[in-house]
Design a protein around this motif. Structure first.
Motif, PDB file in Angstrom:
ATOM      1  N   UNK A  39      -7.178   9.083   9.462  1.00 44.23           N
ATOM      2  CA  UNK A  39      -7.629   9.239  10.841  1.00 44.23           C
ATOM      3  C   UNK A  39      -6.630   8.766  11.878  1.00 44.23           C
ATOM      4  N   UNK A  40      -5.531   8.149  11.429  1.00 41.05           N
ATOM      5  CA  UNK A  40      -4.506   7.670  12.360  1.00 41.05           C
ATOM      6  C   UNK A  40      -3.410   8.727  12.518  1.00 41.05           C
ATOM      7  N   UNK A  41      -2.839   8.807  13.714  1.00 42.77           N
ATOM      8  CA  UNK A  41      -1.763   9.755  13.985  1.00 42.77           C
ATOM      9  C   UNK A  41      -0.439   9.014  13.957  1.00 42.77           C
ATOM     10  N   UNK A  42       0.418   9.394  13.009  1.00 41.41           N
ATOM     11  CA  UNK A  42       1.719   8.752  12.886  1.00 41.41           C
ATOM     12  C   UNK A  42       2.719   9.711  12.289  1.00 41.41           C
ATOM     13  N   UNK A  43       3.645   9.177  11.492  1.00 39.70           N
ATOM     14  CA  UNK A  43       4.700  10.003  10.926  1.00 39.70           C
ATOM     15  C   UNK A  43       4.302  10.685   9.635  1.00 39.70           C
ATOM     16  N   UNK A  44       3.363  10.128   8.905  1.00 37.28           N
ATOM     17  CA  UNK A  44       3.074  10.653   7.587  1.00 37.28           C
ATOM     18  C   UNK A  44       1.616  11.016   7.468  1.00 37.28           C
ATOM     19  N   UNK A  45       1.329  11.970   6.581  1.00 39.02           N
ATOM     20  CA  UNK A  45      -0.043  12.280   6.265  1.00 39.02           C
ATOM     21  C   UNK A  45      -0.576  11.280   5.266  1.00 39.02           C
ATOM     22  N   UNK A  46      -1.801  11.498   4.819  1.00 37.73           N
ATOM     23  CA  UNK A  46      -2.408  10.554   3.887  1.00 37.73           C
ATOM     24  C   UNK A  46      -2.526  11.130   2.474  1.00 37.73           C
ATOM     25  N   UNK A  47      -1.967  12.324   2.265  1.00 34.44           N
ATOM     26  CA  UNK A  47      -2.011  12.894   0.921  1.00 34.44           C
ATOM     27  C   UNK A  47      -1.211  12.011  -0.037  1.00 34.44           C
ATOM     28  N   UNK A  48      -1.746  11.800  -1.227  1.00 33.75           N
ATOM     29  CA  UNK A  48      -1.073  10.953  -2.201  1.00 33.75           C
ATOM     30  C   UNK A  48       0.148  11.678  -2.761  1.00 33.75           C
ATOM     31  N   UNK A  49       1.237  10.963  -2.871  1.00 32.38           N
ATOM     32  CA  UNK A  49       2.480  11.534  -3.341  1.00 32.38           C
ATOM     33  C   UNK A  49       2.479  11.640  -4.871  1.00 32.38           C
ATOM     34  N   UNK A 206      25.115   5.153  21.914  1.00 27.85           N
ATOM     35  CA  UNK A 206      25.591   5.191  20.526  1.00 27.85           C
ATOM     36  C   UNK A 206      24.951   4.114  19.663  1.00 27.85           C
ATOM     37  N   UNK A 207      23.680   3.847  19.931  1.00 30.22           N
ATOM     38  CA  UNK A 207      22.899   2.951  19.081  1.00 30.22           C
ATOM     39  C   UNK A 207      21.904   3.779  18.273  1.00 30.22           C
ATOM     40  N   UNK A 208      21.464   3.230  17.161  1.00 31.54           N
ATOM     41  CA  UNK A 208      20.460   3.913  16.344  1.00 31.54           C
ATOM     42  C   UNK A 208      19.063   3.401  16.690  1.00 31.54           C
ATOM     43  N   UNK A 209      18.076   4.240  16.395  1.00 32.61           N
ATOM     44  CA  UNK A 209      16.679   3.919  16.679  1.00 32.61           C
ATOM     45  C   UNK A 209      15.880   4.103  15.394  1.00 32.61           C
ATOM     46  N   UNK A 210      14.885   3.271  15.184  1.00 39.13           N
ATOM     47  CA  UNK A 210      13.978   3.435  14.053  1.00 39.13           C
ATOM     48  C   UNK A 210      12.555   3.626  14.579  1.00 39.13           C
ATOM     49  N   UNK A 211      11.861   4.602  14.020  1.00 38.90           N
ATOM     50  CA  UNK A 211      10.467   4.866  14.357  1.00 38.90           C
ATOM     51  C   UNK A 211       9.631   4.563  13.129  1.00 38.90           C
ATOM     52  N   UNK A 212       8.593   3.730  13.310  1.00 35.94           N
ATOM     53  CA  UNK A 212       7.785   3.267  12.180  1.00 35.94           C
ATOM     54  C   UNK A 212       6.331   3.661  12.363  1.00 35.94           C
ATOM     55  N   UNK A 213       5.761   4.210  11.305  1.00 34.25           N
ATOM     56  CA  UNK A 213       4.325   4.460  11.266  1.00 34.25           C
ATOM     57  C   UNK A 213       3.588   3.132  11.201  1.00 34.25           C
ATOM     58  N   UNK A 214       2.496   3.012  11.929  1.00 32.62           N
ATOM     59  CA  UNK A 214       1.756   1.749  11.965  1.00 32.62           C
ATOM     60  C   UNK A 214       1.307   1.298  10.591  1.00 32.62           C
ATOM     61  N   UNK A 215       1.062   2.240   9.674  1.00 30.06           N
ATOM     62  CA  UNK A 215       0.578   1.889   8.344  1.00 30.06           C
ATOM     63  C   UNK A 215       1.506   2.412   7.246  1.00 30.06           C
ATOM     64  N   UNK A 216       2.784   2.514   7.550  1.00 35.34           N
ATOM     65  CA  UNK A 216       3.759   2.892   6.537  1.00 35.34           C
ATOM     66  C   UNK A 216       3.932   1.781   5.522  1.00 35.34           C
ATOM     67  N   UNK A 217       4.326   2.150   4.313  1.00 32.44           N
ATOM     68  CA  UNK A 217       4.512   1.166   3.248  1.00 32.44           C
ATOM     69  C   UNK A 217       5.530   1.710   2.259  1.00 32.44           C
ATOM     70  N   UNK A 218       6.331   0.813   1.684  1.00 36.33           N
ATOM     71  CA  UNK A 218       7.286   1.163   0.629  1.00 36.33           C
ATOM     72  C   UNK A 218       8.237   2.276   1.046  1.00 36.33           C
ATOM     73  N   UNK A 219       8.717   2.216   2.289  1.00 37.48           N
ATOM     74  CA  UNK A 219       9.691   3.190   2.750  1.00 37.48           C
ATOM     75  C   UNK A 219       9.100   4.479   3.263  1.00 37.48           C
ATOM     76  N   UNK A 220       7.789   4.658   3.128  1.00 38.81           N
ATOM     77  CA  UNK A 220       7.132   5.856   3.653  1.00 38.81           C
ATOM     78  C   UNK A 220       6.684   5.580   5.090  1.00 38.81           C
TER      79      UNK A 220
END
Length: 464
Positions: A39-49, A206-220
């Motif tokens: 139900x959260x909107x972020x970078x990844x879906x919730x389908x199991x890999x 010339x700096x890098x940026x990181x975008x993180x999903x609120x509930x990302x885990x283990x590099x996802x």
């Protein structure tokens, strides 16, 4: 605040239940973030890999968090040779409960809920006064507690989810005045628009940026951005996903990618009474944001350790104010000049280090150095633990030598093999988790190299 030398199992029970002699039912529902992200909107879906079957067998870690006064619910009975090995080490083993049927793609909680006999057994334990202690609490674990009558030795799912969010971590660091990378916490599309504008300015410099999903885990759920085009594509993708959401809410953190010298992980426990106890500090080994293991003891100055102690105390008190109690893992960083970023993110659940606590105290105390990691094996057939034990003879830890590899999860070695088609000859990757204990850094490196070389011999042929 001081690091207490007492048994971690007893201290955990005192914190979450109120008495050290309680009986807990441990549940290793790893990557609970997948449930929190629904139900959260972020970078990844919730389908199991595809690797979900292996993640689900990480439930076996819970064996070494428990004692003989406890119970552990596991998807399958452990390898008999592995249990014998743990007994040979003199470790207390809990009573094991396994559901009548298991699906490799289901988390252990779902297997338990699907088996009336398991729910009935847990109800008996509830009558005996046992408590349910999950890896992390989602609505699934709340349902299991409700159906079995077991009391949760943890806060409810809503609190655990809220304080585990990376957005919460960033807001908390702001509130407490803890140093963090320049960036933005985004709860809405409007806040994301503002963050993207700021990120463009960083990229232009010339700096890098990181975008993180609120509930990302283990590099996802993490993206490292180096160009404005990629940032724009990501922005449009999230906006599309949020377009139909109520109030166009999102859950993202946007930060400058800052230089670091080391990743740290420290753990503390928050009691129901709000008391905070630091358990340990370790160097975290990561690769592209993916956790690979820990090295300890960590080389930090007294001033750095004092800063982490103070941060743990302040973070823990704030979590207690928000209704949280139990295990907390915090990711931190050391910059190239030795300065700390003491709060990168909060993990309001058990951590990999949590499951090392009892064996660490027994086998990796004063005068020892240790490396907790996993080794990848390419197998065609399942590998029995007794075969692995022969292969690693002389480098497996035993009570006589006090150094070598202590295997703390064997179930993940064969987990991926369980989901292959019966007629296929395709190989599969297994993970062997362990803690390498040595008397010096040089011996640790030599042991790790020897174990890696021995395991290379089984690549492609395991199980005979």
């Amino acid at each position: 605040m001081r690091v207490l030398p007492d048994n971690f199992n007893a201290r955990l029970k005192s914190a979450v239940v109120g008495t050290a002699d309680a009986s807990l039912v441990f549940l290793g529902n790893f990557e609970v973030e997948g449930r929190w992200a629904i139900g959260e909107v972020g970078l990844r879906g919730v389908a199991f890999e595809a690797g979900r079957a292996v993640v689900n067998r990480m439930d076996e870690f819970a064996l070494l968090l428990a004692t003989e006064a406890d119970h552990v619910v596991l998807k399958q009975e452990p390898d008999a040779g592995y249990l014998a090995y743990l007994a040979d080490l003199g470790l207390e083993l809990p009573r094991i409960i396994t559901p009548g049927g298991q699906d490799p793609h289901r988390v252990v909680t779902e297997d338990a809920l699907a088996d009336p006999a398991t729910v009935a057994r847990l109800a008996q334990l509830a009558d005996e006064g046992c408590w349910l202690s999950p890896h992390g609490v989602s609505t699934l674990e709340e349902e299991l507690a409700q159906r079995s009558g077991l009391r949760l030795a943890a806060p409810g799912a809503a609190i655990c989810k809220a304080v585990n969010s990376k957005v919460y971590s960033r807001h908390l660091a702001d509130e407490l005045g803890l140093r963090q990378a320049p960036g933005w916490a985004c709860d809405t599309l409007a806040e994301l628009d503002e963050a993207v504008a700021g990120a463009r300015a960083l990229l232009a410099g010339e700096r890098k940026v990181v975008v993180k999903d609120a509930f990302g885990v283990s590099g996802k759920g993490i993206a490292v951005i180096e160009t404005e085009d990629r940032l724009a594509r990501l922005h449009r993708m999230v906006a599309r996903r949020a377009g139909g959401a109520e109030q166009q809410r999102v859950g993202l953190v946007v930060e400058e990618w800052v230089a670091k010298d080391a990743d740290l992980n420290y753990q503390f426990t928050v009691g129901r009474d709000g008391a905070v106890h630091l358990d340990f500090v370790k160097q975290a080994l990561t690769d592209g944001g993916v956790h690979k293991g820990h090295r300890f003891p960590v080389s930090l100055t007294p001033a750095q350790l004092d800063e982490l102690h103070e941060a743990a105390e302040r973070i823990g008190k704030r979590l207690a104010d928000d209704g949280y109690f139990g295990v907390v893992g915090v990711d931190a960083m050391v910059d190239p000049d030795g300065g700390l970023f003491p709060l990168v993110e909060i993990n309001a659940r058990n951590n990999m280090s949590t499951y090392q606590a009892l064996v660490q105290a027994t086998f990796a105390g004063a005068g020892k150095v240790a490396l907790a990691r996993h080794y990848v094996l390419r197998l065609r057939t399942e590998l029995a633990f007794d075969e692995l034990r022969r292969l690693l003879d002389g480098v497996l830890l035993d009570r006589d030598t006090g150094h070598g590899l202590l295997v703390n999860n064997f179930a993940t070695v064969n987990a991926a093999g369980a989901v292959r088609g019966a007629a296929t000859e395709r190989s599969f990757d297994g993970r062997l988790y362990g803690m390498v204990v040595a008397r010096s850094a040089a011996e640790l490196t030599a042991l790790d190299d020897e174990i890696t070389a021995r395991l290379a011999a089984v690549q492609g042929g395991g199980g005979g």
